[in-house]
Design an enzyme around this catalytic site. Structure first.
Site: not given
Length: 269
Positions: A179, A211, A213-216
């Site tokens: 990412k 933003t 929790g974007t990765g989760c």
């Protein structure tokens, strides 16, 4: 058939990250979500005030009890917290052998708080990465996994994706989803690499502070979409599109006073 998906991760009481966010993303994308709790946190949109591990034996019991009854089509792994839990998750997934394992190597919260102990990093690299069919690190996480500093341009990202792929098994079709959200500037280019093909997913930074929790959310979306698509690049693009839309609508919500969540149900609310 509706896919059954599993998230193995921590609990964020504010609902923006961890298994609560994962279940929302999976549900929004047409999958039936299940969850195994690997860690507890006291957390809100401004920071983490405490972490309580779940005993490894109980994590194993949760996994074995679920798999003995429910067909699991894809697994997403998020925050594990400690080395014994990381080893246990690797052992049980090696036993049950789900078709898709999406590993999000969660190390740092949006607030900057540490979510993965240092001894667990080596365990994750040695035990879990070889099992993963997809890994989704951001640039700082990739730097930790490789023992290097974070990169700052696309050329270095491409080389980093190639090095990350060598940490995974060679058998089967496995992908790195690196990412680019930490790149300087307004471009947020992601790099996909399977050891042969290198694909770039372009993007632009979205002007919102919400933003959390974007990765989760992205990794959970991948787990939901992989059983429903014919190719990883297609699932990756659809997952990114979903996250972008959730970010664009994040300011519709009013959750907390820090980094709020993305809007997982933007298509319905």
């Amino acid at each position: 058939m509706t896919p059954n998906t599993l998230t193995i991760a921590g609990v964020d009481p504010s609902g923006g990250a961890g298994i609560l966010a994962d279940i929302k993303a999976m549900s929004a994308l047409g999958a039936y979500g299940t969850a195994v709790v690997a860690a507890l946190t006291a957390q809100n949109t401004q920071g983490v005030t405490g972490i309580a591990p779940v005993p490894p034996d109980f994590v194993a019991l949760q996994i074995d009890t679920l798999f003995s009854d429910v067909r699991i089509d894809a697994v997403k792994i998020g925050m594990l917290g400690q080395q014994p839990v990381t080893r246990t998750v690797a052992e049980r997934l090696a036993h049950w052998k789900p078709a898709h394992i999406v590993l999000d190597p969660v190390m740092i919260a949006k607030s900057g708080d540490t979510l993965l102990e240092k001894p667990a990093i080596a365990e994750l690299r040695e035990s879990l990465l070889p099992l993963a069919t997809v890994m989704t690190p951001n640039l700082p996480e990739a730097g930790v996994l490789l023992g290097t500093s974070a990169v700052e341009n696309l050329k270095e990202m491409r080389r980093m994706a190639e090095r990350l792929r060598r940490l995974m098994n060679d058998n089967g079709h496995r992908w790195v989803f690196l990412k680019g959200g930490h790149l300087p500037g307004n471009d947020t280019i992601d790099v996909l690499y399977d050891g042969d093909k290198l694909i770039e997913l372009p993007g632009q930074r979205i002007a919102t502070r919400n933003t959390h929790g974007t990765g989760c959310t992205l990794s959970a979306a991948l787990a939901a979409l992989l059983p429903q698509t014919d190719s990883f690049p297609e699932a990756a693009q659809r997952a990114k599109d979903y996250l972008v839309s959730a970010l664009l609508r994040a300011d519709d919500l009013a959750v907390g006073h820090g980094h709020g969540p993305v809007h997982h149900f933007h298509q319905w609310w």
